[in-house]
Design an enzyme around this catalytic site. Structure first.
Site, PDB file in Angstrom:
ATOM      1  N   ASP A 426      36.297  38.304  44.004  1.00 49.81           N
ATOM      2  CA  ASP A 426      37.622  38.242  44.614  1.00 49.81           C
ATOM      3  C   ASP A 426      37.435  37.748  46.053  1.00 49.81           C
ATOM      4  OD1 ASP A 426      40.373  38.775  45.117  1.00 49.81           O
ATOM      5  OD2 ASP A 426      39.812  40.678  46.027  1.00 49.81           O
ATOM      6  N   ASP A 870      37.770  44.479  45.237  1.00 42.57           N
ATOM      7  CA  ASP A 870      38.112  45.696  45.976  1.00 42.57           C
ATOM      8  C   ASP A 870      39.468  46.276  45.617  1.00 42.57           C
ATOM      9  OD1 ASP A 870      39.869  44.829  48.964  1.00 42.57           O
ATOM     10  OD2 ASP A 870      39.645  43.611  47.180  1.00 42.57           O
TER      11      ASP A 870
END
Length: 1190
Positions: A426, A870
């Site tokens: 990400d 996250d």
């Protein structure tokens, strides 16, 4: 007395709250049917119907076992392993006369191994139980029979109880919100433990229960809730409240879920609906997908190979035994008369050789069972747990700022960390900090802000030029003054431009536009000001970091938002006409919230001059199309600035406003209020349409640019991982321009790379979209993507054929293109293109696309993949990958809880993989290979002894020698190898990333290497057996001239085995500590100690070992001489092979070890790792020291 309610802020009257308002919809018609049968009697514990329902209590248990089922369930888990089943069968059969050894000698090692594993399971389960006890014994206030709130434990809550939860407390069960400290009964909830999001959620109670303000009003409250049965859906709830002879629909917005936290609200009252394991969070508490490492799966195949070997040699031995048995009594001639073939049991009957051979086959299966390492599984589990402890305690992966160490949430995948070929990451919060800073803006066609972003620095380096003193996006270049350098750092604000700071904006040509721009930033938001009582400083509780950055920027530039009341927002703002600070209060009329579909947010306010203003901020795609004809004065300049901001890696929003006529607003407000009060299914659509109508004819003011900074060390980490042969894919929701430039900033894209861009943003496609023919658009999209993928593959193939074969490619693809690329027709060609690129960036990716791309890479390559993220939107990707790494960042703990490993910063991934991953892979590979080597060495000495003795079924060794071989004499050195061995130091692992390729290429656990170790085991067994027998049997052993008997030969051969396998370990180890010395030489010493102690036991116990060392072996020089000779000869083949390999065909770690050894003074010169400038200074200092000495 309960605290007073917060007066003033009636958010329910200002916000559209389309997601909050409950209405009777189709789902509510299901109440009372299957799946919707739950009935809750609120505050009515003595109701006979409530007593009959018998719902679960609020006690929660996450343990795997209970006291009652631990033994049977744990035993079931242990005997799911085929090796353990085999040893259990052997233990059972060993009670029969077929067994070549005593039953107890097999049972004790089996019980030891099973017991050790069960003990580990028990300890882990006990830790879970301690966490359960802590949660179950938290305190909460419950409304009691004496009509007051009394404190009780969570586990004592029952369905229907009324509870009072205070600010910053967790909800003990799933509650129906009855009322709160706010007048309109709203409350703020943090759901980080549920979905990983830290932004606050707004909940609102029904108006029917809003009067329940104190203990007295609760005394008369009786109600019934009929709702859905317990389920895992976190995002929906269907129910009906029956209260005061009326029915009220309930939705998720009246539900407060267990383990979420009350924020910014003094207290709430709630009724318990679901308890314990019926709560939604516990319904979702399923085990993560089971992941097994590739080495573990391969180990199963090796076990099956050894079982096959066991059956083959047992069959061969039984065949020869049957043939020899048949020959013993042929034609009345007895060949082996000393075996008394004329008077034998069925186990040795020359008249029934086939039956005797079959029974011998069963005996052989037990005897040669030592080929299968009984302690392998438990040893590996112990080693992996200890490896995980080292990962958890690594100080170089500890993030001091948040007090967060690395955490291995599972120990099953340690070695997989050393075999990663592809990382899927990400961006926001993973590569970047997810801490937004206001850094630039464009107002009235003029760009402001002189800060240089990290992306701009990377682009400057990319051009091989010196970074400019100014800003690529600014019209004016100014040097940073000393005052700027010394100014106080403000979180969320990294803007500097003297033209508009410190009130200087009043002197700018378009000061009126600047005033409106800053006013929009200060008013158009949902933030709440929080005043620190001690310092008086104001901070802001905002729904997102971007929104907080805008409010802070407005404050720093002269428009401070300091108070929010029921109907107003108050600012300290700078008047551009007088140049003085004034307090202005804006009446808040309506808030039109941001949503992913609207891509904008608006507020409608009445200014002190009684003007009705609509203030709007949103994505450029949503705002530019809503501008008035006369509101596009700065459109071209603003678009140019937005493009430059995106190139600089910044996130942009467009700012606009307009003035509404009084009558126009009144008519719209009536329609909007009517739509809001509607109970029809189309209410939300109608409200969106009305919002779209009012958000028209806007006047463009400018655009904002905020920076989500790269985390420290990200470019260096990515560069090192690339050198290690790891391919990195970034899956992000950002724009393509932003993603590309972030790619350059973090070294994911390099200047020597050829970019392949796949996008549907072309004039032809855009023109086709405007025509609205969906079928034609779909076909055009598909054809365009297919063509672009084909062209990309052609570029790569041409580069491979030509002189640019080493040229690297970077693939960038947007979300819409990715959607088509993942379809079956294009999936293979897209994968072929992507896998031949060094880096891949997928822009505008949805969570589902992230998971699909991860699956494509994992299944397509067949190699190990790692996903890192996250946020809650990364969970699917983490669970789909072979290894999931969660970053404990701003977006909560959902990714961490779904991951296999957790770290605080992306840069720690470098050490996790290149150091711990490499070590763990090497240790586990060496450990397993060595395990099979030592067991084959031992097992085949039994086979050769059997062959030497006509396959009589007589073991070469004493029962207890064989039983303790894997448990005491060879187990600890292999565990020490798995925990402590290092081929090179951590510093050298990081200095030479190419060393990591040993794991990616699986060099240390290939079938060639495994079979090589097995061959070494067979060869060692041949040397030990034949050298020992040929040295011992023909020679006089005792002083009286007696030759070595069965007991002496067995002890001598066993001693050679123990010495050989432990010395083999000593040769294989690269990194000696006192622990290795202790366990290796201690294991050998323990063999002699055991032999002495066991030999002094009565002959009925010690049998063939009775004083065999003290009285027979130790006094004989031949025993020691044979041991020395045989051990040296056994080690010679492997030693010669390694010497040849290191000299002529060295592995990567061999090369690095040689470099280290050949460096000056047998050490690596530490200065060679220092920067050039530092090295130059060191050389200068050394020269001056030499001059002084001379």
């Amino acid at each position: 007395m309960p605290r007073g309610r917060k007066r003033g802020i009636h958010f329910s009257k200002l916000y559209s709250f389309s997601c909050i308002r409950s209405s009777f919809e189709d789902d509510h018609a299901q109440i009372g049917k299957r799946g919707y049968n739950r009935v809750v009697h609120c505050n009515d514990p003595d109701n006979p119907e409530a007593l009959q329902l018998r719902y679960r209590g609020n006690y929660v248990s996450t343990t795997k076992y209970t006291a009652a089922n631990f033994i049977p369930k744990s035993l079931f888990e242990q005997f799911r392993r085929v090796a353990n089943i085999y040893f259990l069968v052997v233990a059972c059969v060993s009670f029969s006369p077929l067994a070549p050894f005593k039953a107890v000698s097999v049972l004790i090692p089996l019980l030891f191994v099973i017991g050790a594993t069960m003990a580990k399971e028990a300890v882990e389960d006990w830790r879970r139980r301690k966490q359960d006890v802590e949660a179950n014994n938290r305190k909460v206030k419950v409304y009691g029979r004496n009509h007051t709130f009394i404190e009780t434990r969570w586990k004592k809550l029952r369905v229907g109880d009324l509870v009072k939860v205070h600010k910053d407390e967790y909800f003990p069960a799933d509650l129906l919100l009855l009322s709160s400290s706010y007048e309109d009964c709203i409350c703020y909830v943090e759901t980080m433990n549920l979905d990983g999001e830290t932004n606050l959620k707004l909940k609102q109670a029904l108006e029917a229960t809003s009067h329940l303000r104190d203990e007295n009003s609760l005394e008369r409250f009786r109600a019934v809730i009929r709702c859905e049965d317990p389920n895992e859906n976190l995002y929906s709830f269907v129910g009906t409240l029956f209260y005061d002879n009326r029915e009220f629909p309930l939705s998720l917005q009246q539900m407060l879920l267990r383990d979420s936290k009350l924020k910014n609200t003094e207290y709430v009252y709630g009724a318990v609906v679901f308890t314990g394991h019926d709560t939604k969070v516990m319904q979702n508490a399923t085990d993560p997908p089971s992941k097994r490492s590739k080495i573990e799966r391969k180990m199963d195949k090796i076990i099956y190979l050894l079982f096959s070997t066991l059956f083959v040699i047992s069959f061969v031995g039984s065949g020869f035994f049957g043939i020899d048995t048949e020959k013993d009594d042929t034609g009345g001639k007895i060949r082996r008369w000393y075996l008394r073939p004329d008077d034998t049991p069925v186990y040795y009957d020359p008249h029934r050789p086939a039956l005797a051979a079959f029974l011998h086959f069963l005996t052989a299966l037990m005897l040669y069972g030592y080929l299968i390492p009984i302690s392998l599984y438990v040893s590996i589990e112990m080693v992996k747990v200890l490896q995980s402890i080292f990962i958890n305690q690594d100080q170089d992966m500890y993030y001091e700022e948040t007090d967060t160490p690395a955490h291995a949430r599972t120990s099953n995948l340690n070695e997989e960390l050393g075999q990663i070929e592809t990382i899927l990451s990400d961006k926001t919060g993973t590569l970047t900090c997810n801490s937004m800073e206001f850094i630039k803006c464009s107002i009235a066609g003029t760009a402001y802000g002189h800060g240089m972003t990290e992306v701009e620095r990377a682009l400057a380096n990319k051009r091989d030029g010196v970074p400019e003193t100014g800003d690529i996006s600014s019209d004016v270049v100014e040097h940073t003054s000393e005052a700027d350098n010394s100014r106080k750092l403000i979180k969320g604000f990294n803007f500097r431009d003297e033209r508009i700071m410190k009130g200087h904006w009043v002197n700018e040509p378009h000061s009126d536009t600047i005033q409106k721009f800053l006013r929009v930033l200060a008013i158009c938001h949902t933030a709440i000001p929080v005043v620190d009582k001690k310092s008086g400083e104001i901070s802001y509780e905002a729904e997102s970091p971007d929104e907080a950055a805008f409010v802070i920027a407005a404050r720093e530039l002269g428009f401070e938002f300091f108070e929010r009341t029921q109907t107003s927002i108050s600012l300290h703002e700078l008047d551009y006409e007088t140049g003085e600070k004034v307090d202005r209060e804006y009446e808040l009329l309506r808030v039109l919230e941001f949503s992913s579909s609207r891509k904008r947010m608006s507020v409608i306010v009445r200014s002190p001059e009684s003007k009705i203003l609509l203030l709007c901020k949103g994505a450029d795609s949503a705002i530019f199309e809503r501008l008035a004809k006369d509101g596009r004065l700065f459109e071209d300049q603003t678009k140019e600035h937005i493009h430059k901001y995106a190139e600089a890696g910044l996130r942009t929003l467009v700012i606009a406003c307009c003035e509404l006529g009084l009558e126009e607003y009144k008519m719209w407000e009536q329609k909007f209020q009517k739509a809001k009060a509607s109970l029809t299914e189309g209410r939300d659509v109608l409200m969106d349409e009305l919002a779209d109508k009012i958000e028209r004819n806007l006047i463009l003011l400018g655009a904002t640019a905020v920076e989500d900074k790269l985390q420290k060390g990200v470019p260096e980490c990515i560069n090192k991982l690339a050198q290690a042969g790891i391919k990195i894919w970034v899956l992000t929701g950002d724009k393509m321009e932003t993603a590309i430039n972030i790619g350059y900033a973090c070294s994911l894209l390099r200047q020597d790379m050829k970019r392949i861009v796949i996008s549907l943003d072309s004039p032809d496609i855009n023109a086709l979209e405007k025509q609205g023919d969906k079928e034609a658009i779909q076909k055009a999209f598909f054809a365009s993507i297919k063509k672009q993928i084909g062209e990309g593959i052609l570029q790569i193939n041409e580069a491979k054929k030509g002189s640019n074969s080493a040229k690297a490619f970077g693939l960038i693809i947007d979300g819409k293109s990715l959607e088509y690329s993942l379809k079956k027709e294009l999936e293979k060609s897209f994968f072929e293109l992507a896998i031949n690129c060094a880096s891949v960036i997928c822009c505008r990716s949805t969570p589902k696309q992230k998971a699909l791309v991860t699956r494509l890479v994992k299944n397509g390559t067949g190699k190990t993949t790692l996903a890192i993220g996250d946020g809650a939107n990364d969970v699917g990707m983490l669970q789909e990958a072979d290894i999931g790494v969660g970053i404990s960042g701003v977006e909560g703990m959902q990714a961490v809880m779904a991951g296999d490993f957790a770290i605080a910063q992306f840069r720690f991934l470098e050490r996790l993989l290149l150091v711990h991953g490499h070590w763990c892979y090497r240790r586990i590979s060496m450990m397993i290979c060595y395990f099979f080597y030592k067991n084959i060495t031992f097992g085949f000495t039994l086979f050769w002894f059997e062959a030497h003795n006509s396959f009589s079924g007589q073991p070469a060794y004493n029962d207890w020698y064989m039983s303790f071989y894997n448990v005491f004499f060879t187990s600890l050195p292999v565990i020490a190898l798995g925990v402590f061995d290092q081929d090179v130091s951590a510093r050298l692992c990081l200095k030479y990333p190419s060393l990591y390729l040993e794991g990616v290429e699986n060099i240390l656990f290939s079938w060639t290497r495994i079979l090589g170790w097995m061959f070494n085991g067979v060869l060692s067994s041949i040397i030990i057996f034949f050298f020992t027998t040929n040295s011992m049997i023909p020679q006089p052993f005792r002083k009286e001239g007696q030759v070595a008997d069965y007991e002496v030969l067995g002890v001598t051969m066993y001693t050679c085995v123990v010495w050989a396998v432990n010395c083999q370990m000593a040769i294989s180890i690269n990194y000696f500590t006192w622990i290795q010395h202790l366990v290796i030489w201690g294991s050998v010493a323990f063999w002699y100690i055991f032999l002495v102690i066991y030999g002094y036991m009565p002959p009925s116990v010690s049998t063939t070992a009775y004083r065999v060392l003290v009285e027979a072996c130790a006094p004989s020089p031949l025993y020691w001489l044979v041991t020395l000779l045989v051990v040296v000869c056994t080690l010679l083949p492997y030693f010669s092979y390694r010497a040849f390999q290191t000299r002529f065909k060295p592995m990567r770690h061999d090369v690095i070890q040689q470099k280290r050894l050949l460096s000056t003074n047998n050490e690596i010169d530490a200065s060679c790792e220092l920067p050039v400038r530092v090295r130059g200074k060191l050389q200068h200092l050394r020269q001056r020291l030499r001059e002084r000495e001379s």
